[in-house]
Scaffold this active site. Structure first.
Site, PDB file in Angstrom:
ATOM      1  N   ARG A  98      23.578  50.557 -23.037  1.00  0.00           N
ATOM      2  CA  ARG A  98      24.647  49.588 -23.285  1.00  0.00           C
ATOM      3  C   ARG A  98      24.117  48.311 -23.941  1.00  0.00           C
ATOM      4  NH1 ARG A  98      28.149  50.579 -17.785  1.00  0.00           N
ATOM      5  NH2 ARG A  98      29.623  52.001 -18.749  1.00  0.00           N
ATOM      6  N   LYS A 127      36.788  66.148 -10.262  1.00  0.00           N
ATOM      7  CA  LYS A 127      38.121  66.236  -9.678  1.00  0.00           C
ATOM      8  C   LYS A 127      39.238  66.315 -10.697  1.00  0.00           C
ATOM      9  CE  LYS A 127      37.857  63.698  -5.362  1.00  0.00           C
ATOM     10  NZ  LYS A 127      38.222  62.378  -4.831  1.00  0.00           N
ATOM     11  N   GLY A 140      30.608  58.804 -17.664  1.00  0.00           N
ATOM     12  CA  GLY A 140      29.291  58.415 -17.170  1.00  0.00           C
ATOM     13  C   GLY A 140      28.352  59.597 -16.979  1.00  0.00           C
ATOM     14  N   GLY A 183      35.718  55.114 -17.733  1.00  0.00           N
ATOM     15  CA  GLY A 183      37.145  54.954 -17.454  1.00  0.00           C
ATOM     16  C   GLY A 183      37.939  54.532 -18.686  1.00  0.00           C
TER      17      GLY A 183
HETATM   18  P1  ADP Z   1      32.167  62.043 -15.916  1.00  0.00           P
HETATM   19  O1  ADP Z   1      31.418  60.923 -15.225  1.00  0.00           O
HETATM   20  O2  ADP Z   1      31.418  62.572 -17.109  1.00  0.00           O
HETATM   21  O3  ADP Z   1      33.586  61.680 -16.222  1.00  0.00           O
HETATM   22  P2  ADP Z   1      32.810  63.267 -13.394  1.00  0.00           P
HETATM   23  O4  ADP Z   1      32.416  62.024 -12.688  1.00  0.00           O
HETATM   24  O5  ADP Z   1      34.243  63.646 -13.405  1.00  0.00           O
HETATM   25  O6  ADP Z   1      32.225  63.277 -14.887  1.00  0.00           O
HETATM   26  O7  ADP Z   1      32.063  64.507 -12.733  1.00  0.00           O
HETATM   27  C1  ADP Z   1      30.684  64.604 -12.611  1.00  0.00           C
HETATM   28  C2  ADP Z   1      30.278  65.193 -11.316  1.00  0.00           C
HETATM   29  O8  ADP Z   1      30.914  66.427 -11.075  1.00  0.00           O
HETATM   30  C3  ADP Z   1      28.795  65.450 -11.266  1.00  0.00           C
HETATM   31  O9  ADP Z   1      28.220  64.662 -10.252  1.00  0.00           O
HETATM   32  C4  ADP Z   1      28.692  66.931 -10.956  1.00  0.00           C
HETATM   33  O10 ADP Z   1      27.661  67.246 -10.036  1.00  0.00           O
HETATM   34  C5  ADP Z   1      30.041  67.234 -10.342  1.00  0.00           C
HETATM   35  N1  ADP Z   1      30.383  68.665 -10.462  1.00  0.00           N
HETATM   36  C6  ADP Z   1      30.477  69.381 -11.585  1.00  0.00           C
HETATM   37  N2  ADP Z   1      30.762  70.671 -11.317  1.00  0.00           N
HETATM   38  C7  ADP Z   1      30.845  70.764  -9.971  1.00  0.00           C
HETATM   39  C8  ADP Z   1      31.101  71.839  -9.070  1.00  0.00           C
HETATM   40  N3  ADP Z   1      31.343  73.072  -9.504  1.00  0.00           N
HETATM   41  N4  ADP Z   1      31.101  71.564  -7.743  1.00  0.00           N
HETATM   42  C9  ADP Z   1      30.861  70.298  -7.299  1.00  0.00           C
HETATM   43  N5  ADP Z   1      30.618  69.260  -8.099  1.00  0.00           N
HETATM   44  C10 ADP Z   1      30.612  69.478  -9.426  1.00  0.00           C
HETATM   45 MG    MG Z   2      31.403  60.259 -13.174  1.00  0.00          MG
END
Ligand code: ADP
Ligand code: MG
Length: 395
Positions: free
Chosen positions: A38, A200, A352, A375
């Site tokens: 960043r 999620k 992230g 976000g």
């Molecule tokens: P981003 O930060 O890129 O938006 P998220 O925060 O939504 O992504 O999700 C990332 C997290 O999701 C990671 O910590 C990863 O370990 C978890 N994750 C991915 N697939 C699974 C799974 N099948 N079961 C549990 N956790 C998962």
């Molecule tokens: Mg995340």
């Protein structure tokens, strides 16, 4: 939105909201900047301002300090790191606004960059307090917003301040983010493939709905895929399923038809543990097992779809990429993004954890754009109005 090049900056004091919310590590007892992406992303704007003869004054939040000033969240080490990257003088001010900040800003030598203390040390920041916004505005003649990662928040330093300055503009990073995302979302060359994963469904339902309208194909992986699989009546074992999202997921599946793809095979284990025995299963996930990554067939299908795309937007890892046994799916998809980019596609990656994953794979330089907004990028994709961008419009 105005650009830096629209303004006369010679000799002007320019207050820049940057996103210096970087990880700090203090393993050795001295706080140092960890991943400095960043900070590096802010350099083009800072250099452009210096080049135009302006006097840049940078402000940012860092972390979530609870009750006012807390040395653990001081921007001092960030200012020092910026000085190293810039190779020119950086003055750190222990104040953010008020007489002390004013004196510090005025005392800074010609050609120096000023970094103010953490905006979140002030209680009015997150409340978008108008008196605080005015105090911030008093520090400069011009306001530049370059903190894409914070534009979804209406805080004093991201939104309020812009109402009290005569001149305002978007910085180069903010412009770059908006340009790439707009190109991908509003004028995508097709096929347009969206890749969605992560933890999620409930974090991302707005993004899923928005991309469902725009993309030709939605590739779903990560934990969120199990909510969809369960909604279809599939066996998901102990995988993460959001029971209260099943009806919603059924509605999305119906609307999407064959455009939404789900994993057909999985890497499973008994628990979320790097040492757990991992195995690949096709179709149903056995009782007592959790799906923790997409399986090899799914990897191949998803990678092929990404490689065939002309536009790709990716958010969310395909599995628990932080643990080696469950990292292959995310890596395969990251690699496919690099290949698609080489073949001429526009590829945008954000979030992230997704950005951490593409960095870890060493592929960040091989996609078109890595967004600095988590976000903020998600809200942009959803089509929401972002207060820190709206306030720059129409002037
Ligand atoms: P981003 O930060 O890129 O938006 P998220 O925060 O939504 O992504 O999700 C990332 C997290 O999701 C990671 O910590 C990863 O370990 C978890 N994750 C991915 N697939 C699974 C799974 N099948 N079961 C549990 N956790 C998962
Ligand atoms: Mg995340």
């Amino acid at each position: 939105m105005k650009s830096l090049s629209d303004l006369d900056l010679q000799g002007r004091r320019v207050l820049v909201r940057v996103d210096f919310n970087v990880p700090l590590d203090d393993a050795s007892g001295v706080r140092r900047v960890g991943d400095d992406t960043r900070i590096r992303e802010s350099l083009p704007t800072v250099r452009a301002l210096l080049g135009a003869g302006a006097r840049p004054v940078l402000m940012s939040h860092l972390g979530r300090p609870k009750d006012g000033p807390d040395p653990a969240y001081s921007l001092r080490p960030v200012a020092a790191h910026l000085g190293k990257l810039l190779g020119s003088p950086v003055v750190f001010c222990e104040a953010t606004v008020g007489d002390a900040a004013q004196a510090c800003v005025e005392g800074a030598p010609e050609g120096a960059v000023v970094v103010l203390e953490n905006t979140r040390f002030l209680p009015g920041e997150t409340k978008n307090d108008d008196a605080l916004a005015r105090q911030m505005a008093e520090l400069a003649d011009v306001f530049v917003s370059d903190a894409f990662g914070s534009v979804h928040r209406a805080h004093a330093s991201t939104e309020g301040v812009a109402r009290h300055v005569k001149q305002k503009a978007a910085g180069l990073l903010l412009e770059k983010e908006v340009r790439f995302l707009t190109r991908a979302l509003d004028h995508p060359e097709r096929p347009f493939v969206a890749v969605l994963g992560g933890a999620k469904v409930s974090d991302k339902h707005g993004v899923i709905e928005a991309l469902l309208v725009k993309a030709d194909r939605l590739l779903v992986g990560g934990a969120m895929s199990y909510t969809f699989l369960r909604a279809q009546g599939g066996a998901t074992g102990r995988s993460l399923v959001e029971e209260d999202r099943l009806d919603w997921a059924r509605g999305v599946l119906e609307k999407a038809g064959h455009r939404l793809w789900l994993p057909t095979d999985h890497v499973v284990a008994e628990k979320l543990d790097a040492q757990a025995q991992a195995e690949t299963v096709s179709g149903a996930i056995p009782d007592g097992k959790m799906g923790l990554d997409i399986g090899p067939d799914t990897r191949r299908r998803y990678a092929d779809a990404v490689r065939a795309a002309k536009t790709v937007v990716w958010n969310g890892p395909m599995g628990v990429f932080e643990m080696e046994p469950f990292a292959a799916g995310t890596r395969a998809v990251a690699q496919a993004h690099a290949e698609a980019t080489e073949a001429g596609a526009l590829t945008v990656v954000g979030g992230g954890d997704s950005v951490a994953a593409i960095n870890e794979a060493g592929l960040a330089e091989r996609v078109s754009h890595v967004s600095t907004g988590g976000g903020a990028m998600l809200e942009f994709v959803e089509g929401k109005a972002l207060p820190g961008i709206e306030v720059l419009r129409g002037q």
